[in-house]
Design an enzyme around this catalytic site. Sequence first.
Site, PDB file in Angstrom:
ATOM      1  CG  HIS A 294       4.062  -3.363  12.231  1.00 37.95           C
ATOM      2  ND1 HIS A 294       4.000  -3.346  10.864  1.00 37.95           N
ATOM      3  CD2 HIS A 294       3.837  -2.076  12.625  1.00 37.95           C
ATOM      4  CE1 HIS A 294       3.752  -2.120  10.448  1.00 37.95           C
ATOM      5  NE2 HIS A 294       3.653  -1.330  11.500  1.00 37.95           N
TER       6      HIS A 294
ATOM      7  CG  ASP B 115       1.535  -2.323   7.310  1.00 35.06           C
ATOM      8  OD1 ASP B 115       2.525  -3.061   7.459  1.00 35.06           O
ATOM      9  OD2 ASP B 115       1.582  -1.080   7.444  1.00 35.06           O
TER      10      ASP B 115
ATOM     11  CG  HIS C 187      -0.126   3.828   5.055  1.00 35.43           C
ATOM     12  ND1 HIS C 187      -0.689   3.103   6.081  1.00 35.43           N
ATOM     13  CD2 HIS C 187      -1.140   4.581   4.535  1.00 35.43           C
ATOM     14  CE1 HIS C 187      -1.983   3.396   6.176  1.00 35.43           C
ATOM     15  NE2 HIS C 187      -2.277   4.280   5.254  1.00 35.43           N
TER      16      HIS C 187
ATOM     17  CG  HIS D 214      -3.256  -1.305   7.027  1.00 35.47           C
ATOM     18  ND1 HIS D 214      -3.092  -1.091   8.374  1.00 35.47           N
ATOM     19  CD2 HIS D 214      -2.298  -0.564   6.418  1.00 35.47           C
ATOM     20  CE1 HIS D 214      -2.082  -0.266   8.575  1.00 35.47           C
ATOM     21  NE2 HIS D 214      -1.591   0.076   7.403  1.00 35.47           N
TER      22      HIS D 214
ATOM     23  CG  ASP E 294       5.330   2.378   7.176  1.00 35.17           C
ATOM     24  OD1 ASP E 294       4.360   2.869   6.588  1.00 35.17           O
ATOM     25  OD2 ASP E 294       5.201   1.483   8.035  1.00 35.17           O
ATOM     26  CG  HIS E 295       4.531  -0.061   3.490  1.00 33.63           C
ATOM     27  ND1 HIS E 295       4.735  -1.411   3.695  1.00 33.63           N
ATOM     28  CD2 HIS E 295       4.002   0.417   4.642  1.00 33.63           C
ATOM     29  CE1 HIS E 295       4.323  -1.740   4.916  1.00 33.63           C
ATOM     30  NE2 HIS E 295       3.889  -0.641   5.512  1.00 33.63           N
TER      31      HIS E 295
ATOM     32  CG  HIS F  77      -0.293  -0.036   2.535  1.00 32.59           C
ATOM     33  ND1 HIS F  77       0.618  -1.008   2.920  1.00 32.59           N
ATOM     34  CD2 HIS F  77      -0.401   0.796   3.618  1.00 32.59           C
ATOM     35  CE1 HIS F  77       1.032  -0.780   4.151  1.00 32.59           C
ATOM     36  NE2 HIS F  77       0.430   0.319   4.591  1.00 32.59           N
TER      37      HIS F  77
END
Length: 252
Positions: free
Chosen positions: A234, A189, A98, A167, A100-101, A96
């Site tokens: 995570h 995620d 976000h 998510h 941090d990706h 996705h």
Amino acid sequence: MTDPKVYLLDGGSLVIDRSQVFWHHDIGTPVRFPVYSVLVEHKDGLLMYDTGYDLEHTQRVLPFELPEQTPEQSIPAQLELCGYKPEDVDIVINSHFHFDHVGGNKYLKNARVLVHKEELRHARVPEPFERLGYSDLSFDYEGVKYEMISGDHEIVPGIWIYETPGHTAGHYSLFVEMQNEKSMLFCGDAAYTYESIEREVIGGFHLDPVDSVDSLRRLRYLARAKNADLYPSHEMEPFLTWKKAPEYYGGN
């Protein structure tokens, strides 16, 4: 038949509140979690799933996530460990969009980027509660070569992305089929931890909690049906035991 090579690229780590890892199931204490990418060397191309976070952006916009990332943990440096340069990557798949990706997408300008139609729409015009998540739009650079998709998709023979929304609207998990080793299912995620999968406990930052639970159930089913190991996003302890680049899985 030779299996693809699968490299796990260490992109550093971030901190999140435990109440967001186990949404509505636990109290708030800080949890440091790994950020990693998956590089797949396949006979039909070089693929990357997720590209981690950009340190400068995170320090500026999300400093409370306490980023830790060395120069050796940048996407170019991690690719170099595997014998590649950014321009060698043929296909990018982000679980996705976000922050941090997607932080390393900007380095991979020769690649075509597989994009869920709904994910791109939400990233460009996010809901109010998603604005920090979608704060790094460097992936949406001028000239990016998008390929719009939806639903499950076989990228090259034996490499699938499975739609696992909740998510975010257009979240994907990655499946790598192996013949000589255990197949691998990277959750993104859709599943923060192994406990999340077993107890069906979703994490925070969700568009749809009901879809999130359905996606956890789907991941568990896919792992059984395809005899695959699950890799959540995570959880630090198992990550420390996984092979990281320049070591790899498969290739036999």
